[in-house]
Write a protein that holds these residues in place. Structure first.
Motif, PDB file in Angstrom:
ATOM      1  N   ILE A 192       0.838  -1.204   0.000  1.00 45.30           N
ATOM      2  CA  ILE A 192       0.000   0.000   0.000  1.00 45.30           C
ATOM      3  C   ILE A 192       0.873   1.254   0.000  1.00 45.30           C
ATOM      4  CG2 ILE A 192      -1.636   1.375   1.363  1.00 45.30           C
ATOM      5  CD1 ILE A 192      -2.733  -1.420   2.373  1.00 45.30           C
ATOM      6  N   LEU A 193       1.850   1.292   0.901  1.00 42.88           N
ATOM      7  CA  LEU A 193       2.689   2.482   1.028  1.00 42.88           C
ATOM      8  C   LEU A 193       3.518   2.717  -0.232  1.00 42.88           C
ATOM      9  CD1 LEU A 193       3.623   4.836   2.739  1.00 42.88           C
ATOM     10  CD2 LEU A 193       5.325   3.326   3.772  1.00 42.88           C
ATOM     11  N   ASP A 194       4.209   1.691  -0.708  1.00 41.50           N
ATOM     12  CA  ASP A 194       5.055   1.849  -1.890  1.00 41.50           C
ATOM     13  C   ASP A 194       4.238   2.283  -3.111  1.00 41.50           C
ATOM     14  OD1 ASP A 194       7.215   1.076  -0.339  1.00 41.50           O
ATOM     15  OD2 ASP A 194       7.224  -0.987  -1.072  1.00 41.50           O
ATOM     16  N   THR A 195       3.070   1.702  -3.276  1.00 42.85           N
ATOM     17  CA  THR A 195       2.223   2.037  -4.413  1.00 42.85           C
ATOM     18  C   THR A 195       1.688   3.451  -4.317  1.00 42.85           C
ATOM     19  OG1 THR A 195       1.579  -0.272  -4.578  1.00 42.85           O
ATOM     20  CG2 THR A 195       0.196   1.324  -5.709  1.00 42.85           C
ATOM     21  N   THR A 196       1.238   3.836  -3.135  1.00 45.23           N
ATOM     22  CA  THR A 196       0.685   5.179  -2.962  1.00 45.23           C
ATOM     23  C   THR A 196       1.763   6.231  -3.200  1.00 45.23           C
ATOM     24  OG1 THR A 196      -0.877   4.264  -1.359  1.00 45.23           O
ATOM     25  CG2 THR A 196      -0.710   6.646  -1.446  1.00 45.23           C
ATOM     26  N   ALA A 247      -7.049   8.917  -2.470  1.00 39.63           N
ATOM     27  CA  ALA A 247      -8.329   8.638  -1.799  1.00 39.63           C
ATOM     28  C   ALA A 247      -8.872   7.269  -2.207  1.00 39.63           C
ATOM     29  CB  ALA A 247      -9.335   9.743  -2.120  1.00 39.63           C
ATOM     30  N   VAL A 248      -8.806   6.950  -3.485  1.00 35.35           N
ATOM     31  CA  VAL A 248      -9.277   5.644  -3.956  1.00 35.35           C
ATOM     32  C   VAL A 248      -8.436   4.528  -3.348  1.00 35.35           C
ATOM     33  CG1 VAL A 248      -9.457   4.156  -6.006  1.00 35.35           C
ATOM     34  CG2 VAL A 248     -10.290   6.518  -6.099  1.00 35.35           C
ATOM     35  N   LEU A 249      -7.120   4.707  -3.378  1.00 41.14           N
ATOM     36  CA  LEU A 249      -6.236   3.677  -2.823  1.00 41.14           C
ATOM     37  C   LEU A 249      -6.459   3.478  -1.328  1.00 41.14           C
ATOM     38  CD1 LEU A 249      -2.888   4.398  -4.691  1.00 41.14           C
ATOM     39  CD2 LEU A 249      -4.373   2.413  -4.967  1.00 41.14           C
ATOM     40  N   THR A 250      -6.589   4.572  -0.570  1.00 40.40           N
ATOM     41  CA  THR A 250      -6.753   4.419   0.881  1.00 40.40           C
ATOM     42  C   THR A 250      -8.113   3.820   1.234  1.00 40.40           C
ATOM     43  OG1 THR A 250      -7.406   6.750   1.103  1.00 40.40           O
ATOM     44  CG2 THR A 250      -5.104   6.209   1.556  1.00 40.40           C
ATOM     45  N   GLU A 251      -9.118   4.095   0.418  1.00 36.11           N
ATOM     46  CA  GLU A 251     -10.427   3.491   0.665  1.00 36.11           C
ATOM     47  C   GLU A 251     -10.346   1.973   0.545  1.00 36.11           C
ATOM     48  OE1 GLU A 251     -14.685   3.892  -1.449  1.00 36.11           O
ATOM     49  OE2 GLU A 251     -13.669   5.789  -1.021  1.00 36.11           O
ATOM     50  N   HIS A 252      -9.716   1.493  -0.512  1.00 36.19           N
ATOM     51  CA  HIS A 252      -9.554   0.045  -0.698  1.00 36.19           C
ATOM     52  C   HIS A 252      -8.546  -0.525   0.299  1.00 36.19           C
ATOM     53  CE1 HIS A 252     -12.058  -0.631  -4.213  1.00 36.19           C
ATOM     54  NE2 HIS A 252     -11.699   0.582  -4.588  1.00 36.19           N
ATOM     55  N   ALA A 253      -7.512   0.236   0.589  1.00 33.84           N
ATOM     56  CA  ALA A 253      -6.492  -0.219   1.525  1.00 33.84           C
ATOM     57  C   ALA A 253      -7.071  -0.458   2.909  1.00 33.84           C
ATOM     58  CB  ALA A 253      -5.357   0.801   1.607  1.00 33.84           C
ATOM     59  N   ALA A 254      -7.960   0.420   3.352  1.00 38.72           N
ATOM     60  CA  ALA A 254      -8.556   0.270   4.684  1.00 38.72           C
ATOM     61  C   ALA A 254      -9.296  -1.060   4.801  1.00 38.72           C
ATOM     62  CB  ALA A 254      -9.498   1.440   4.976  1.00 38.72           C
ATOM     63  N   LEU A 255     -10.050  -1.416   3.779  1.00 37.97           N
ATOM     64  CA  LEU A 255     -10.771  -2.695   3.803  1.00 37.97           C
ATOM     65  C   LEU A 255      -9.807  -3.879   3.774  1.00 37.97           C
ATOM     66  CD1 LEU A 255     -13.736  -1.846   1.424  1.00 37.97           C
ATOM     67  CD2 LEU A 255     -13.844  -2.288   3.881  1.00 37.97           C
ATOM     68  N   ALA A 256      -8.768  -3.773   2.966  1.00 37.52           N
ATOM     69  CA  ALA A 256      -7.785  -4.853   2.889  1.00 37.52           C
ATOM     70  C   ALA A 256      -7.055  -5.018   4.228  1.00 37.52           C
ATOM     71  CB  ALA A 256      -6.786  -4.568   1.762  1.00 37.52           C
ATOM     72  N   ILE A 257      -6.700  -3.905   4.874  1.00 38.16           N
ATOM     73  CA  ILE A 257      -6.036  -3.956   6.183  1.00 38.16           C
ATOM     74  C   ILE A 257      -6.965  -4.582   7.222  1.00 38.16           C
ATOM     75  CG2 ILE A 257      -5.172  -2.532   8.098  1.00 38.16           C
ATOM     76  CD1 ILE A 257      -4.141  -0.576   5.846  1.00 38.16           C
ATOM     77  N   HIS A 258      -8.209  -4.153   7.214  1.00 37.39           N
ATOM     78  CA  HIS A 258      -9.199  -4.702   8.144  1.00 37.39           C
ATOM     79  C   HIS A 258      -9.326  -6.220   7.948  1.00 37.39           C
ATOM     80  CE1 HIS A 258     -12.705  -4.730  10.730  1.00 37.39           C
ATOM     81  NE2 HIS A 258     -13.405  -5.326   9.783  1.00 37.39           N
ATOM     82  N   ASN A 259      -9.409  -6.671   6.691  1.00 40.88           N
ATOM     83  CA  ASN A 259      -9.508  -8.103   6.406  1.00 40.88           C
ATOM     84  C   ASN A 259      -8.263  -8.849   6.865  1.00 40.88           C
ATOM     85  OD1 ASN A 259     -12.048  -7.843   5.320  1.00 40.88           O
ATOM     86  ND2 ASN A 259     -11.310  -7.680   3.207  1.00 40.88           N
ATOM     87  N   ALA A 260      -7.077  -8.264   6.654  1.00 41.61           N
ATOM     88  CA  ALA A 260      -5.834  -8.909   7.087  1.00 41.61           C
ATOM     89  C   ALA A 260      -5.782  -8.994   8.623  1.00 41.61           C
ATOM     90  CB  ALA A 260      -4.623  -8.135   6.556  1.00 41.61           C
ATOM     91  N   MET A 261      -6.287  -7.966   9.304  1.00 43.29           N
ATOM     92  CA  MET A 261      -6.311  -8.009  10.767  1.00 43.29           C
ATOM     93  C   MET A 261      -7.293  -9.073  11.261  1.00 43.29           C
ATOM     94  SD  MET A 261      -5.874  -3.887  11.319  1.00 43.29           S
ATOM     95  CE  MET A 261      -6.529  -3.766  12.943  1.00 43.29           C
ATOM     96  N   LEU A 262      -8.439  -9.194  10.623  1.00 42.30           N
ATOM     97  CA  LEU A 262      -9.397 -10.241  10.994  1.00 42.30           C
ATOM     98  C   LEU A 262      -8.807 -11.615  10.741  1.00 42.30           C
ATOM     99  CD1 LEU A 262     -12.759  -8.761   9.628  1.00 42.30           C
ATOM    100  CD2 LEU A 262     -12.039  -8.963  12.012  1.00 42.30           C
ATOM    101  N   TYR A 263      -8.113 -11.771   9.630  1.00 45.47           N
ATOM    102  CA  TYR A 263      -7.479 -13.043   9.295  1.00 45.47           C
ATOM    103  C   TYR A 263      -6.437 -13.390  10.360  1.00 45.47           C
ATOM    104  CZ  TYR A 263      -4.699 -16.516   6.837  1.00 45.47           C
ATOM    105  OH  TYR A 263      -4.024 -17.662   6.493  1.00 45.47           O
ATOM    106  N   ARG A 264      -5.629 -12.394  10.759  1.00 46.30           N
ATOM    107  CA  ARG A 264      -4.593 -12.611  11.764  1.00 46.30           C
ATOM    108  C   ARG A 264      -5.223 -13.063  13.092  1.00 46.30           C
ATOM    109  NH1 ARG A 264      -0.204  -8.036  13.296  1.00 46.30           N
ATOM    110  NH2 ARG A 264       1.156  -9.055  11.830  1.00 46.30           N
TER     111      ARG A 264
END
Length: 170
Positions: free
Chosen positions: A32-36, A150-167
């Protein structure tokens, strides 16, 4: 296809697909960071995940992927805290003359001018923020860069949330 209005968005679509399939939180934050940084005309950036009043995870890098030291990441701390407290994005075309950011020593030492920081939200819950800067360039983040971020962070937030739930689930 010539004249395809979506052609310029292809890198954004590719990143969204990539982040939505990554479940390793550390690896995901790096992507996310490198791409943004790369897509938004930034030279450096920081991504932070919040847990209550604290930062749980923080990653700070420059455009080449080099990790930043504490002095180099000093301005991002101030801006990230402002975004955490307000929940609102912060955009500054010239940080030297912006009362929202202040005049921290690292701001002056690093000659930071352009700053963009966006909250990471899942529904109404603030889970983190992405900070970008561009030393030496006034107004580096125009409407296009702000929209891509804004588009990237919107999708990133969901991906981070999913990764935290998975963890948590394993």
């Amino acid at each position: 296809m010539p004249g395809d209005p979506l052609a310029g968005l292809r890198p954004v679509f590719d990143v969204v697909k990539k982040i939505n399939s990554e479940l390793d939180l550390r690896k995901l934050l790096g992507i996310i960071l490198d791409t943004t940084i790369g897509l938004c005309n930034a030279k450096r950036g920081t991504i932070a995940i919040f847990k209550g009043e604290q930062e749980k995870v923080r990653l700070a890098r420059d455009r080449s992927g080099r990790d930043l030291g504490p002095e180099e990441a000093g301005v991002s701390s101030t801006v990230l805290q402002k975004v955490r407290l307000t929940g609102k994005p912060l955009l500054s075309a010239d940080a030297r003359n912006d009362g929202h950011i202040g005049t921290s020593r690292s701001l002056l030492n690093l000659k930071i001018l352009s700053v963009l920081c966006l909250p990471l939200r899942v529904k109404e819950r603030l889970i983190g923020a992405v900070y970008l800067d561009n030393p030496g360039v006034v107004a580096a983040f125009g409407p296009r860069e702000a929209e891509i971020a804004a588009v990237l962070t919107e999708h990133a937030a969901l991906a981070i949330h999913n990764a935290m739930l998975y963890r948590q689930s394993i």
